[in-house]
Design a protein around this motif. Structure first.
Motif: not given
Length: 433
Positions: A227, A361-362, A358, A239, A72, A364-365, A235-236, A232
């Motif tokens: 993001a 959120d890609t 995602a 999903r 990030r 963090m996912g 939020r991830a 985070a």
């Protein structure tokens, strides 16, 4: 001066990232060689020898979120450079570990290597999925992971000949004096120095290339800084695909580590083969099956939905685990080689299906799914506990059997969610294209 073709830039970037997949696959698949080597050197039980895997995969739990934050802040390329630096440092630590001949130092060196691998995997896996057309992301990741599979073939074959030196048998060691036994074990421990020094030098050379390489930028919507950090994680996890992928990856990695890490011990008990012969079966048998499964799966995904193929492969792997528990001789080895074929597509397919669509959120996912690799630290302990409790290493395969059933649950959930979407886009329905 002509501008470089974007297609050629993407291809070269893909090749360089794929080299990372090979290198972390190679060092991971030296662990099944280290387990019997260290088990003999330090007179360990099956459960104690499983700490090799625990040291490696706990690092994924500890480092996955920091790796996501690093991406990030610094971007994919700088994160990969940090990962390579940790990787090389951990490999170099094998030299003092061998000199001091302390088990805990070997575990420490493995932990540092794994911290580097965590950063690399957290950055490289999503970067590959974003490096091209979105609809080809799963196939692209499976192709890159196929070279990880190639390392599954080569590492045990090379490692057995470099690390599993012909030393004294357990009976001979017991008959020696303390000083003589210590000298023999010290000589055996020193056999790890050369291979891990060579790995460190190769990684430093790759890092030098990455330092001067300009990787293509991915879409702005998927950049890791797109993001805000606050919230985070939750939020991830809101999903459902990411949440389920974290669970499935935890159990899948645990299954893979159980199958590969204990193969040499398993082959000796179930089929009565020597350690070097078992390493060859692990490399040429399991490794080749793993590579073949990856390439075959990549091709089959052109015609079969990835989730449907994953479901079939997970059920086949579970059935073969049952065979591995109760068979003997070559049938037992064939069952485990079959598991290697069918589990080959699981990691990249779970990963890709988890972070698909995602958006912000890609990153963090990706971190959370990589964090789930800690399953490789937990499930081998269950394998070792079952083996020691039943005095039968084959019964330990109950652990990966359970894991593959969880992967089947994940695949079935993806298919259930896909059915309404398919109905919405079928002829006669109103759909947005």
């Amino acid at each position: 001066m002509t501008e470089q073709n974007p297609r050629q830039t993407y291809k070269f970037a893909f090749v360089m990232i794929t080299s990372l997949f090979f290198m972390w696959g190679f060092v991971h698949n030296l662990d099944p060689i280290l387990i019997p080597h260290l088990r003999k050197s330090f007179s360990l039980t099956v459960l104690q020898s499983a700490l090799v895997d625990s040291a490696v995969f706990i690092a994924y739990f500890v480092m996955a979120l920091p790796a996501g934050l690093l991406i990030r802040k610094a971007g994919y390329q700088n994160a990969m450079l940090c990962g390579l630096a940790l990787f090389a440092a951990g490999a170099l630590l094998f030299i003092p570990a061998a000199d001091t001949q302390r088990y805990v130092y070997f575990l420490g060196a493995l932990f540092v290597i794994a911290c580097g691998l965590t950063v690399l995997e957290t950055a490289a896996n999503p970067y590959i999925t974003l490096l091209g057309r979105p609809e080809r992301a799963t196939q692209r990741l499976n192709l890159a992971q196929s070279f990880n599979g190639l390392a599954v073939t080569l590492a045990p074959i090379a490692g057995a000949r470099l690390i599993l030196v012909d030393g004294a048998s357990d009976a001979q060691l017991q008959a020696m004096s303390d000083s003589a036994r210590q000298a023999v074990l010290a000589a055996e421990a020193a056999s790890v120095k050369g291979p891990y020094l060579a790995i460190a030098l190769v990684i430093m050379a790759i890092a030098a290339v990455f330092f001067f390489l300009k990787l293509p930028a991915v879409g702005a919507a998927h950049l890791p800084h797109a993001a805000p950090a606050k919230g985070a994680i939750m939020r991830a996890l809101r999903r459902a695909p990411i949440r389920r992928a974290v669970i499935a990856q935890f159990f899948y990695v645990g299954a893979q580590v159980c199958v590969f890490s204990f193969f040499i011990l398993y082959a000796g008990k179930a089929a009565g083969v020597s350690q070097v012969a078992a390493a060859d079966y692990l490399g040429w048998g399991c490794g080749s099956a793993f590579v073949a499964g990856r390439f075959a799966g990549t091709c089959l995904m052109k015609y079969i939905a990835p989730a449907r193929l994953l479901l079939a492969y997970a059920l086949a792997s579970a059935a073969l685990c049952a065979v591995a528990m109760f068979s003997s001789g070559m049938a037992s080895l064939a069952a485990v080689i079959g598991i290697a074929f069918f589990m080959s597509i699981m990691f990249p397919t779970i990963f890709s299906l988890g972070i698909g669509n995602a958006g912000a959120d890609t990153a963090m996912g990706s971190s959370l799914i990589i964090m789930a690799i800690v399953g490789g630290a937990v499930l081998p302990l269950l394998f070792g506990f079952i083996s020691d409790a039943t005095h039968n290493l084959q019964y330990g395969y109950a652990a990966p059997l359970l894991c593959f059933l969880v992967v089947a649950w994940f695949a079935r959930a993806v298919l259930r969610e896909a059915q309404p979407a398919a109905a919405a886009t079928s002829p006669g329905s109103i759909a947005h294209v």
